[in-house]
Design a protein around this motif. Structure first.
Motif, PDB file in Angstrom:
ATOM      1  N   ASP A 152       0.794  -1.132   0.157  1.00 25.79           N
ATOM      2  CA  ASP A 152       0.125  -0.179  -0.219  1.00 25.79           C
ATOM      3  C   ASP A 152       0.877   1.228   0.014  1.00 25.79           C
ATOM      4  O   ASP A 152       0.401   2.347  -0.511  1.00 25.79           O
ATOM      5  N   GLU A 153       2.086   1.010   0.558  1.00 22.06           N
ATOM      6  CA  GLU A 153       2.985   2.233   0.590  1.00 22.06           C
ATOM      7  C   GLU A 153       4.417   1.936   0.250  1.00 22.06           C
ATOM      8  O   GLU A 153       4.955   0.951   0.659  1.00 22.06           O
ATOM      9  N   LEU A 154       5.133   2.984  -0.410  1.00 20.21           N
ATOM     10  CA  LEU A 154       6.138   2.581  -0.948  1.00 20.21           C
ATOM     11  C   LEU A 154       7.229   4.013  -0.504  1.00 20.21           C
ATOM     12  O   LEU A 154       6.792   4.876  -0.946  1.00 20.21           O
ATOM     13  N   ASP A 155       8.241   3.682   0.264  1.00 14.68           N
ATOM     14  CA  ASP A 155       9.165   4.698   0.615  1.00 14.68           C
ATOM     15  C   ASP A 155      10.550   4.621   0.131  1.00 14.68           C
ATOM     16  O   ASP A 155      11.192   3.673   0.621  1.00 14.68           O
ATOM     17  N   LEU A 156      11.075   5.197  -1.006  1.00 15.05           N
ATOM     18  CA  LEU A 156      12.265   5.258  -1.512  1.00 15.05           C
ATOM     19  C   LEU A 156      13.000   6.576  -1.149  1.00 15.05           C
ATOM     20  O   LEU A 156      13.947   6.989  -1.816  1.00 15.05           O
ATOM     21  N   SER A 157      12.625   7.222  -0.251  1.00 12.21           N
ATOM     22  CA  SER A 157      13.131   8.623  -0.174  1.00 12.21           C
ATOM     23  C   SER A 157      14.593   8.548   0.536  1.00 12.21           C
ATOM     24  O   SER A 157      15.102   7.365   0.964  1.00 12.21           O
ATOM     25  N   ILE A 187      12.816   6.940 -12.169  1.00 16.32           N
ATOM     26  CA  ILE A 187      11.714   6.013 -11.858  1.00 16.32           C
ATOM     27  C   ILE A 187      11.288   5.425 -13.258  1.00 16.32           C
ATOM     28  O   ILE A 187      11.057   6.002 -13.915  1.00 16.32           O
ATOM     29  N   PRO A 188      11.284   3.976 -13.484  1.00 18.37           N
ATOM     30  CA  PRO A 188      10.746   3.244 -14.353  1.00 18.37           C
ATOM     31  C   PRO A 188       9.509   3.417 -14.800  1.00 18.37           C
ATOM     32  O   PRO A 188       8.670   3.469 -13.697  1.00 18.37           O
ATOM     33  N   SER A 189       8.878   3.133 -15.757  1.00 21.87           N
ATOM     34  CA  SER A 189       7.410   3.137 -16.130  1.00 21.87           C
ATOM     35  C   SER A 189       7.028   1.861 -15.488  1.00 21.87           C
ATOM     36  O   SER A 189       5.619   1.720 -15.374  1.00 21.87           O
ATOM     37  N   SER A 190       7.589   0.796 -15.085  1.00 22.89           N
ATOM     38  CA  SER A 190       7.111  -0.189 -14.343  1.00 22.89           C
ATOM     39  C   SER A 190       6.562   0.074 -13.023  1.00 22.89           C
ATOM     40  O   SER A 190       5.879  -0.718 -12.441  1.00 22.89           O
ATOM     41  N   ILE A 191       6.738   1.630 -12.759  1.00 22.16           N
ATOM     42  CA  ILE A 191       6.011   1.773 -11.400  1.00 22.16           C
ATOM     43  C   ILE A 191       4.487   1.427 -11.395  1.00 22.16           C
ATOM     44  O   ILE A 191       3.751   1.368 -10.421  1.00 22.16           O
ATOM     45  N   GLU A 192       4.037   1.541 -12.614  1.00 26.93           N
ATOM     46  CA  GLU A 192       2.464   1.249 -12.953  1.00 26.93           C
ATOM     47  C   GLU A 192       2.254  -0.030 -12.248  1.00 26.93           C
ATOM     48  O   GLU A 192       0.861  -0.336 -12.276  1.00 26.93           O
ATOM     49  N   GLN A 193       2.946  -0.778 -12.113  1.00 25.95           N
ATOM     50  CA  GLN A 193       2.697  -2.171 -11.466  1.00 25.95           C
ATOM     51  C   GLN A 193       2.118  -2.121 -10.032  1.00 25.95           C
ATOM     52  O   GLN A 193       1.473  -3.183  -9.530  1.00 25.95           O
ATOM     53  N   PHE A 194       2.370  -1.040  -9.381  1.00 21.76           N
ATOM     54  CA  PHE A 194       1.954  -0.843  -8.099  1.00 21.76           C
ATOM     55  C   PHE A 194       0.591  -0.383  -8.036  1.00 21.76           C
ATOM     56  O   PHE A 194       0.354   0.989  -7.495  1.00 21.76           O
ATOM     57  N   GLN A 195      -0.437  -1.014  -8.597  1.00 21.78           N
ATOM     58  CA  GLN A 195      -1.844  -0.468  -8.414  1.00 21.78           C
ATOM     59  C   GLN A 195      -2.383  -0.316  -7.297  1.00 21.78           C
ATOM     60  O   GLN A 195      -3.505   0.596  -7.147  1.00 21.78           O
ATOM     61  N   LYS A 196      -2.054  -0.817  -6.209  1.00 26.08           N
ATOM     62  CA  LYS A 196      -2.614  -0.683  -4.889  1.00 26.08           C
ATOM     63  C   LYS A 196      -1.865   0.443  -4.369  1.00 26.08           C
ATOM     64  O   LYS A 196      -2.535   0.913  -3.049  1.00 26.08           O
ATOM     65  N   LEU A 197      -1.074   1.096  -4.707  1.00 27.82           N
ATOM     66  CA  LEU A 197      -0.141   2.141  -3.843  1.00 27.82           C
ATOM     67  C   LEU A 197      -1.288   3.350  -3.558  1.00 27.82           C
ATOM     68  O   LEU A 197      -1.810   3.876  -4.510  1.00 27.82           O
ATOM     69  N   ARG A 198      -0.976   3.630  -2.361  1.00 26.74           N
ATOM     70  CA  ARG A 198      -1.610   4.843  -1.962  1.00 26.74           C
ATOM     71  C   ARG A 198      -0.723   5.892  -1.555  1.00 26.74           C
ATOM     72  O   ARG A 198      -1.127   7.165  -1.454  1.00 26.74           O
ATOM     73  N   TRP A 199       0.540   5.545  -1.135  1.00 22.54           N
ATOM     74  CA  TRP A 199       1.255   6.383  -0.463  1.00 22.54           C
ATOM     75  C   TRP A 199       2.678   6.394  -1.275  1.00 22.54           C
ATOM     76  O   TRP A 199       3.167   5.120  -1.044  1.00 22.54           O
ATOM     77  N   LEU A 200       3.139   7.155  -1.809  1.00 27.16           N
ATOM     78  CA  LEU A 200       4.437   7.152  -2.414  1.00 27.16           C
ATOM     79  C   LEU A 200       5.508   8.173  -2.008  1.00 27.16           C
ATOM     80  O   LEU A 200       5.073   9.446  -2.505  1.00 27.16           O
TER      81      LEU A 200
END
Length: 260
Positions: free
Chosen positions: A52-57, A64-77
């Motif tokens: 649900d959340e991804l922290d790369l800070s 950031i690659p286009s494959s980020i679109e695979q994180f469809q459940k992501l609410r917090w980036l």
């Protein structure tokens, strides 16, 4: 498995990534890879795209690659404090995203993805500490946006479509070289007009302010109470009768008044 390096030169493997999953305050699954010295987006985390959340800070990621679109459940980036110079258009597919922090990077206006305006559920967007010289008017489509960070850029104006977002509660645009429009808003004459009058009780004033007010009031009372003595009363004998010379000269005075 991934090219990114973590502390002490260790690679970010799927095993390390799995151990970095935490439960967020809202009860979601959060993948926290912040402050790990990562220089490239770890491809292995694509196998954890149900978080649900991804922290790369606080890393050194440049892309950031286009494959980020695979994180469809992501609410917090959170991508703040990296070396990002652009973002993929694919970020606009993350329709569940409500929080996006991309501050403290190297983003320019030209490199902002147009697809940002597709994030209809976005409530918090931080674009501060970048290299933005303007804000796309298309961001006015983010009707649910509550907070917007634009601080420490090179903005000279903010489009009305963004300033007037219906749900915007907090806008931080500090330390931008905005154009000074105050001169355009000044009235044509030189009279300084008071727009707001603040009334306070004496007990709320500091000693110096109270003393100043009392002195001013005293001076005004002195002027109000002054009455001319009999010897000081002015006399206008020429104005006592309608046939006086003042009547003959009144047209001349009227013209003088117009010239003043």
């Amino acid at each position: 498995m991934a090219k990114g390096k973590g502390p002490k030169g260790k690679k970010i493997t799927l095993k390390i990534a799995k151990k970095s999953i935490r439960i967020s305050a809202e009860g979601g699954r959060r993948l926290d890879l912040s402050k790990m010295g990562i220089t490239t987006f770890p491809k292995c985390i694509l196998k954890l795209n149900d978080v649900d959340e991804l922290d790369l800070s606080r890393n050194m990621i440049k892309k950031i690659p286009s494959s980020i679109e695979q994180f469809q459940k992501l609410r917090w980036l959170d991508l703040h404090s990296n070396q990002l110079e652009d973002l993929p258009e694919a970020i606009g597919t993350l329709q569940n995203l409500y929080y996006l922090n991309i501050s403290n990077n190297k983003l320019t206006t030209k490199k902002l993805p147009k697809a940002l305006n597709l994030l209809k559920n976005l409530r918090i967007l931080n674009l501060g500490l970048n290299c933005l010289d303007s804000i796309p008017t298309s961001l006015g489509a983010l009707k649910d946006l509550r907070e917007l960070g634009l601080f420490d850029n090179t903005l000279t104006t903010i489009p009305n479509s963004v300033k007037n977002l219906p749900n915007l509660k907090k806008l931080n645009a500090n330390r931008n070289p905005f154009l000074d429009s105050m001169k355009e808003e000044e009235p044509a004459d030189s009279i300084k007009r008071i727009k707001t009058l603040y009334l306070v009780q004496e007990k709320d004033l500091c000693y110096s302010c109270l003393q100043t007010c009392q002195d001013e009031r005293h001076n005004m009372n002195k002027l109000t109470n002054v009455t001319p003595s009999p010897s000081e009363k002015l006399s206008f004998p020429l104005l006592l009768t309608p046939n006086s010379s003042a009547k003959d000269n009144q047209e001349e005075w009227r013209l003088r008044d117009k010239d003043l």
